[in-house]
Write an enzyme that holds these catalytic residues in place. Structure first.
Site, mmCIF file in Angstrom:
data_model
loop_
_atom_site.group_PDB
_atom_site.id
_atom_site.type_symbol
_atom_site.label_atom_id
_atom_site.label_comp_id
_atom_site.label_asym_id
_atom_site.label_seq_id
_atom_site.Cartn_x
_atom_site.Cartn_y
_atom_site.Cartn_z
ATOM 1 C CG HIS A 70 -7.584 -7.986 4.949
ATOM 2 N ND1 HIS A 70 -9.034 -8.032 5.593
ATOM 3 C CD2 HIS A 70 -7.434 -6.634 5.296
ATOM 4 C CE1 HIS A 70 -9.497 -6.960 6.021
ATOM 5 N NE2 HIS A 70 -8.449 -6.149 5.898
ATOM 6 C CG ASP A 104 -4.500 -3.075 9.674
ATOM 7 O OD1 ASP A 104 -5.783 -3.149 9.948
ATOM 8 O OD2 ASP A 104 -3.960 -2.149 8.836
ATOM 9 C CD GLU A 135 -2.837 -1.031 2.477
ATOM 10 O OE1 GLU A 135 -3.854 -0.590 2.393
ATOM 11 O OE2 GLU A 135 -2.379 -0.902 3.623
#
Ligand code: BG6
Length: 490
Positions: A252, A247, A228
């Site tokens: 994910h 996170d 990111e």
């Protein structure tokens, strides 16, 4: 996916939901502002809210009028559609707010607000409690729902992270189950709501082409890479207590790995899919510290809300293994981080080379790496299959070519629901297919224990880079697929 485009998230495929009161905890927070309120507005536009009221609540003192202004700004700033006054007016009349700040409200105030919302619907409604709150607030909210008498006819949506390690995840699940049985709990992982994530299942199981080669005999290694460019952007306090592993990875990336690695489910229904995904998680080998690179971007400790001696990682790369018949010996490389060179969400399946090559070494064979099947989890939901082909002309020179497909090729991009919209809609319909279970989550924490108990030191990386230099050793003898040598075609 077929030539008529992806039907799964086509909004017309949904029946309108039953009447609902959605209670949005953390209604004035970052997620509500960026994703949930704009997502609900889009569901309004798509005719998917039917008889629904939304009661916002948080620790902030606000009136309902102030909350509506907040929601309007959020939708103007982050909505995916052009802001439409009529659509907004229809949506706005559904919104009320009740504060949870110390004072008169408390459980009784919430219970009154929900009763009023139900009365305005005029018939019995289901309740969907959306907990967009930090992990430590989840248990008090659940207890309060019990005290407020708001458990009946209710489902509960919980945001990650679900605990911070195995012990805390178990404790959280136990507390949740004291109030809500598992079938009414929807642990949301928005990556699974992405159109492209569901396309992994379609591609694997709707075709005879890929499944026969989807195993250790033909697949060399797999990368799940989500760099990111974002920093911690005003979320310093949350992020510093969380870090990249909690996170992004334990939620994910490993959930996506579940879709990539699972056996064919008995049916396309929640229980079968969950069973197969959880079997993958049971076969996931413990994540060892020597298979992990942790990093922190230069200057992270100066971010607002971040401690000046923070040990939190903003980057992590992992070599994972799944010890079952299908995947034994196939490494899975996972990587994610903040402030990196590019933003991308790529799953890359690298196929084994042919056992013997008849092409001369200078023909270019193998020069551009293995054949790859690549999924882009971006909204455009792209897929590419790359392979060697003959360069036109005399002789036998080889070039890498690719077949590419994108959601826009199907002409259906506008019809799809974005991840949060899709998942809120699924939770309203009681569909667990794209949600995670207590068992699955606990298993992932159990596999993470060796790394969490003895994490490798954090290495500094430059902003705008691909992470600390040790990532190259981690993936030896392979190479990280990103940055791509060739761009996606438009
Ligand atoms: C969130 C993380 O769950 O996912 C964020 O908390 C991250 O840190 C985000 O940026 C990435 O999601 P997406 O859909 O924007 O790739």
């Amino acid at each position: 996916m077929n030539e008529n485009g992806p039907r799964d998230a086509d909004v017309s495929a949904f029946e309108p939901p039953e009447p609902h009161v959605i209670v949005l905890f953390g209604a004035t927070g970052d997620l509500a502002r960026r994703k949930l309120l704009p997502g609900l507005l889009h569901l309004e536009r798509a005719g998917q809210l039917a008889d629904c009221r939304i009661v916002g609540t948080s620790l902030e003192e606000r009136t309902s009028a102030e909350f509506r202004n907040f929601a309007r700004e959020a939708c103007e700033d982050f909505g995916r559609d052009e802001f439409d006054e009529e659509n907004w007016r229809n949506f706005e009349r559904r919104l009320t707010y009740v504060s949870q700040a110390a004072g008169p409200a408390g459980p009784a105030g919430l219970s009154t607000a929900v009763a009023e919302a139900e009365a305005s619907i005029g018939q019995p409604a289901r309740r969907l409690h959306y907990l967009s709150v930090p992990p430590k607030a989840a248990t008090p909210v659940i207890q309060m729902l019990g005290e407020a008498g708001l458990v009946g006819r209710s489902r509960i949506v919980m945001e990650k992270p679900f605990g911070t390690d195995l012990a805390s995840a178990r404790a959280l699940n136990e507390k949740v189950h004291q109030v809500f049985p598992e079938e009414r709990v929807f642990r949301i992982d928005h990556f699974l709501g992405k159109e492209a994530a569901q396309n992994i299942l379609a591609l694997r199981f709707a075709n005879g082409l890929f499944e026969p080669i989807w195993n250790r005999n033909h697949i060399d290694h797999i990368q799940i890479d989500v760099p990111e460019t974002l920093s911690v952007d005003g979320r310093g306090k949350f992020y510093d207590a969380t870090g990249a592993f909690r996170d992004m990875v334990v939620t994910h990336l490993l959930q996506i790995l579940g879709f990539v690695a699972m056996e064919p489910p008995v049916a396309l229904e929640p229980q079968s899919i969950t069973e197969e995904k959880n079997k993958v998680f049971r076969s996931l080998q413990p994540i060892l510290p020597e298979h992990v690179v942790r990093g922190r971007y230069e200057g992270y400790r100066d971010e607002d809300g971040v401690s000046s001696d923070s040990k939190t990682e903003t980057f992590i790369a992992i070599k994972a293994s799944i010890d079952n018949w299908r995947w034994s010996g196939v490494p899975f490389y996972l990587r994610t981080g903040k402030q990196m060179a590019e933003g991308a969400r790529i799953i890359s399946i690298a196929f084994r080379p042919p056992p013997k090559s008849m092409f001369p070494a200078d023909s270019g064979v193998g020069q551009y790496g293995p054949d790859h099947l690549t999924f882009d989890l971006d909204e455009s939901s792209r897929i590419s299959l790359s392979f060697y082909g003959k360069r036109p002309g005399a002789g036998m020179q080889l070039d890498k070519a690719s077949l590419q497909f994108s959601l826009s090729d199907a002409g259906k991009e506008g019809d799809t629901l974005r991840a949060y919209e899709r998942l809120i809609r699924d939770a309203m319909g009681g569909d667990h297919t794209l949600f995670t279970t207590a068992d699955g989550i606990e298993r992932l924490w159990a596999a993470s224990a060796p790394m969490l108990e003895d994490p490798p030191d954090v290495q500094i990386y430059d902003r705008g880079s691909w992470g600390p230099k040790d990532i190259h050793d981690l993936i030896q003898p392979y190479r990280w697929r990103l940055p791509f040598e060739r761009r996606w075609r438009d």
